[in-house]
Design a protein around this motif. Structure first.
Motif, short mmCIF file in Angstrom:
data_model
loop_
_atom_site.label_atom_id
_atom_site.label_comp_id
_atom_site.label_asym_id
_atom_site.label_seq_id
_atom_site.Cartn_x
_atom_site.Cartn_y
_atom_site.Cartn_z
N LEU A 1 0.85 -1.19 0.00
CA LEU A 1 0.00 0.00 0.00
C LEU A 1 0.88 1.24 0.00
O LEU A 1 0.60 2.21 -0.74
N LYS A 2 1.93 1.25 0.81
CA LYS A 2 2.82 2.41 0.85
C LYS A 2 3.48 2.64 -0.50
O LYS A 2 3.64 3.77 -0.95
N ARG A 3 3.85 1.52 -1.16
CA ARG A 3 4.51 1.67 -2.46
C ARG A 3 3.54 2.24 -3.49
O ARG A 3 3.89 3.10 -4.30
N ILE A 4 2.27 1.73 -3.45
CA ILE A 4 1.28 2.22 -4.41
C ILE A 4 0.99 3.70 -4.17
O ILE A 4 0.88 4.50 -5.10
N ALA B 1 2.99 5.81 -2.89
CA ALA B 1 4.18 6.61 -3.22
C ALA B 1 4.39 6.73 -4.72
O ALA B 1 4.79 7.77 -5.23
N THR B 2 4.09 5.64 -5.44
CA THR B 2 4.42 5.64 -6.88
C THR B 2 3.18 5.88 -7.74
O THR B 2 3.31 6.31 -8.89
N GLY B 3 2.00 5.52 -7.20
CA GLY B 3 0.79 5.64 -8.00
C GLY B 3 0.70 4.56 -9.06
O GLY B 3 -0.10 4.68 -9.99
N ARG B 4 1.50 3.50 -8.92
CA ARG B 4 1.53 2.43 -9.92
C ARG B 4 1.14 1.12 -9.26
O ARG B 4 1.35 0.92 -8.06
N PRO B 5 0.62 0.15 -10.06
CA PRO B 5 0.31 -1.18 -9.51
C PRO B 5 1.58 -1.85 -9.05
O PRO B 5 2.69 -1.50 -9.43
N VAL C 1 -3.73 -2.49 -7.17
CA VAL C 1 -3.79 -1.37 -8.12
C VAL C 1 -4.39 -0.18 -7.37
O VAL C 1 -5.20 -0.35 -6.44
N PRO C 2 -4.02 1.03 -7.73
CA PRO C 2 -4.58 2.20 -7.04
C PRO C 2 -6.00 2.52 -7.53
O PRO C 2 -6.32 2.29 -8.70
N VAL C 3 -6.83 3.03 -6.58
CA VAL C 3 -8.17 3.50 -6.93
C VAL C 3 -8.19 5.00 -6.66
O VAL C 3 -7.95 5.43 -5.53
N ARG C 4 -8.47 5.78 -7.67
CA ARG C 4 -8.38 7.23 -7.58
C ARG C 4 -9.77 7.86 -7.42
O ARG C 4 -10.74 7.42 -8.05
N ASP D 1 -11.13 11.87 -7.52
CA ASP D 1 -10.79 13.29 -7.74
C ASP D 1 -9.30 13.48 -7.96
O ASP D 1 -8.65 14.40 -7.45
N GLY D 2 -8.70 12.54 -8.70
CA GLY D 2 -7.28 12.64 -9.07
C GLY D 2 -6.33 12.19 -8.00
O GLY D 2 -5.11 12.17 -8.23
N ALA D 3 -6.81 11.78 -6.84
CA ALA D 3 -5.93 11.34 -5.77
C ALA D 3 -6.21 9.88 -5.47
O ALA D 3 -7.30 9.37 -5.70
N ILE D 4 -5.21 9.18 -4.94
CA ILE D 4 -5.35 7.77 -4.61
C ILE D 4 -6.10 7.70 -3.29
O ILE D 4 -5.59 8.16 -2.24
N ALA D 5 -7.28 7.09 -3.37
CA ALA D 5 -8.10 6.99 -2.17
C ALA D 5 -8.04 5.61 -1.57
O ALA D 5 -8.12 5.44 -0.34
#
Length: 736
Positions: free
Chosen positions: A139-142, A144-148, A168-171, A173-177
């Motif tokens: 989770l921290k890596r996702i 930090a990087t915004g990547r799967p 995988v990240p779920v965004r 409003d443009g931010a990873i929630a």
């Protein structure tokens, strides 16, 4: 007498059988070594190809693992766009996730918010309490990087079994929630390894990003979740792909190849047992060694058998070869080898040739002995190694040795004339050093008398270059030497007669020169008488007159002494003579005669202090003859044109030269050498012996006499003599 030089010691030579055995070994062993090298080279290349192929297999397995990860990531990314999740309908999203899980290689699907709280899990019915999650590195890596990404192995919160997640990240409003993850167990990875159908003996493992074993082909229950070997961890830190030798966790030596994914950082390692890698090489080398040993055994057996046949043939020829040396024609039985039979035939022919040569040699020796006896020539050989002397019967007769009397160098020297003993000893020492020699000397045989002997010989050296034998001959030359001595006496008499004849031609000038001091003596004596008749004579004046008389008397005595030396038939010993003083004395003697013939005399004496070893009387005779000839050569020259120049000079090479030049008619080029021939003369009353005698005298002094035509007119005669020191060096040698 033959050389008795002992043969050099021979080292023990190798036999034929051993030589053939070495030949067999020298042929087979290098071939086996080359074959072994080729086998090892082939194995090395095969091994390199196998390892390269294995690296490709590891890369393919890692690609399949990454493909499964990417497939799950794609399904999760599609699921993260569902309207239920977007509206916050977790119950509806749960149902949608359960349906999607069936299409994925996953054990469950979970939803985690940014704070690490578990919001949903398909492994629980919606609404059931959810366990609290521990640390979530993925989770921290996702975030930090915004990547799967793919996590490392970790124990499940419930049950503790090993598992890994793909998230995988779920965004919003443009931010990873949130993070949408699929959980899976390593069992699925083990199925992937089994599907590759690799050899059972190979060790295969899938390793997570932290170096822990996620799947393994052997003992997965024992090693799952454990760190891989430290050696592999070090290699993974250095490169994403490679190979090295190591030992597996279960203690099997293997060659490990590995491939690491640049995306997930998971790795695949394949271990090939070293025994399996080298089995083919060991089998090939074992066969090569067996074949080599068999070939060596067969070759050595053949070499032993063939070598025995050759050795028997050679031994059978040894006796006949020794018989050939004594001139026998040996009988040789048939031998096993064709070449040995040919050699036996050659030995028989050589025996016949040696027999013929020995007969011819005996005949030649007999003829030589007869010739030596007829010529009274003695033969002798001195063995320098054993200090022995062998002499022929003729030599013993010549030197007065009895047939049974021992001969040595010292006994030989006792028979030599004392005046020649030192020279003979010196020549024998030179011969012992390897030099050729030739000498004439006198001996005093026991029966009395004096004999002249001519001896010559040479030295024979051994194979090491050290003189070993001196061979020589001695010949009685007494009659020849007596004839030579008689001829020399005749030559001295002719020389003396020529000198007397020359002085006869100079008698007028000599009388005039002698008359001058006699007239002076007479005049002074008469004057003294007149002074003594006075009543008081002037004694001082008388004393002066008497002193003049004494001086003139000494002058006349010197003239008479010079004449007596020229008339003397005895040969004076040679001694250092000042060249310029001899020339001056001759010029004084001939000055009046030359003036009476109208000849102008000039001299340039440049050889100051030059001395030659000479008989001064003979040297004066040469110069008088040359000056008289120069005067005669200008008989037809007009008055006032007659001139003779006398010059002395030193040459650069230790010689002195006397040049007498005239202004006469000269000498034709064809006659420049002929004028020195006996009985050749250009004068009507001449005997033609003067110049011949002069050249003989100069040659006896080690010098040279020749004539040259002057560039303008007249001729020049050159007398060239070695200086006293140089002449001694030139004349040094064996006595004649």
């Amino acid at each position: 007498m033959r050389s008795s030089e002992p043969p050099p010691p021979r080292r023990q030579a190798i036999g034929v059988r051993a030589s053939l055995a070495l030949l067999v070994v020298g042929c087979i062993v290098p071939m086996a070594a080359v074959a072994g090298f080729l086998i090892v080279d082939f194995y090395t290349r095969e091994r390199a190809q196998l390892l390269a192929s294995t690296v490709g297999q590891a890369r393919a397995i890692m690609a399949a693992v990454d493909a499964g990860f990417r497939s799950t990531e794609a399904a999760l990314q599609a699921l993260s766009t569902s309207h239920q999740l977007e509206r916050g309908d977790l119950a509806g999203f749960h149902a949608r996730a359960v349906e999607a899980q069936r299409q994925m290689e996953a054990d469950g699907v979970i939803l985690i918010d940014a704070g690490g709280n578990l919001l949903m899990s398909t492994r629980r019915a919606y609404g059931e309490p959810l366990p609290k999650l521990g640390p979530t590195p993925l989770l921290k890596r996702i975030l930090a990087t915004g990547r799967p990404g793919v996590s490392n192995l970790f124990p499940a919160p419930v049950g503790g079994q090993l598992m890994y997640t793909i998230g995988v990240p779920v965004r919003r409003d443009g931010a990873i929630a949130m993070s949408l993850n699929a959980t899976a167990s390593p069992v699925q990875l083990a199925a992937l390894l089994a599907a590759r159908k690799l050899p059972d003996s190979w060790r295969t493992a899938i390793i997570d990003g932290s170096g822990k074993i996620a799947a393994r082909s052997h003992d997965i229950a024992r090693f799952a979740g454990r760190p891989t070997t430290p050696a592999l961890l070090r290699q993974l830190e250095l490169a994403d792909e490679g190979g090295f030798e190591t030992t597996t966790l279960d203690g099997i030596p293997v060659y490990t190849v590995y491939s690491r994914s640049p995306d997930s950082r998971w790795s695949v390692a394949l271990g090939i047992p070293l025994d399996e890698l080298t089995a083919g090489l060991r089998r090939s080398l074992a066969w090569l060694i067996a074949v080599t040993l068999a070939a060596l055994a067969l070759g050595l057996a053949l070499a032993w058998r063939i070598g025995g046949g050759i050795a028997r043939s050679v031994r059978a020829l040894a006796g006949p070869a020794a018989a050939v040396a004594s001139g026998e024609v040996p009988a040789i039985p048939p031998l096993a080898l064709r070449e040995a039979n040919e050699l036996g035939l050659a030995l028989q022919q050589a025996g016949a040739t040696v027999r013929t040569a020995q007969a011819e040699r005996r005949e030649s020796e007999q003829q030589l002995a007869l010739a030596a006896e007829a010529a009274r020539m003695g033969i002798w050989v001195r063995d320098l190694v054993r200090e022995r002397v062998w002499v022929s019967a003729s030599w013993r007769e010549l030197f007065g040795f009895r047939p049974d009397e021992p001969v040595s160098v010292e006994t030989l020297l006792q028979r030599v004339h004392p005046d020649d003993s030192a020279a003979v000893r010196r020549v024998l020492e030179q011969a012992a050093r390897g030099e050729r020699y030739e000498i004439e000397y006198r001996i005093e045989p026991p029966q009395g008398g004096l004999c002249w002997v001519a001896s010559r010989g040479s030295c024979e050296a051994g194979s090491d270059g050290v003189p070993r034998l001196v061979r020589g001959v001695a010949l009685d030359i007494t009659q020849r030497k007596l004839a030579e001595l008689e001829m020399q006496q005749k030559q001295r008499e002719v020389t003396h007669l020529a000198r007397v004849a020359t002085l006869g031609e100079l008698s007028g000038a000599l009388a005039h020169e002698l008359n001058q001091p006699l007239t002076a003596i007479l005049s002074n004596a008469q004057a003294a008488q007149r002074f003594l008749r006075h009543s008081t004579p002037d004694l001082l004046e008388v004393d002066a007159i008497l002193a003049d008389i004494v001086a003139e008397d000494q002058r006349a005595g010197e003239i008479i002494r010079r004449l007596r030396r020229l008339f003397d038939k005895r040969e004076a010993p040679r001694q250092p003579v000042d060249v310029n003083q001899v020339v001056i004395g001759v010029l004084r003697l001939l000055r009046n005669d030359l003036l009476s013939h109208g000849v102008a005399l000039s001299s340039v004496l440049g050889a100051g202090g030059a001395h030659v070893l000479a008989d001064s009387v003979q040297l004066q005779q040469v110069l008088i003859n040359l000056l008289m000839n120069a005067c005669d050569a200008m008989a037809l020259t007009e008055a006032g044109g007659k001139a003779i120049g006398v010059r002395t000079a030193l040459d650069d090479d230790g010689w002195v030269r006397i040049i007498i030049a005239d202004c006469g008619s000269g000498i034709p080029a064809a006659a420049l050498e002929q004028v020195f021939a006996p009985f050749y003369s250009t004068k009507e009353s001449g005997m033609g012996l003067g110049l011949s005698i002069c050249r003989g005298i100069v040659s006896a002094h080690g010098g040279q006499l020749w004539a040259e035509s002057n560039p303008d007119r007249g001729a020049s005669f050159h007398v060239r003599l070695p200086l006293a020191g140089a002449e001694a060096a030139v004349g040094q040698g064996a006595p004649a």
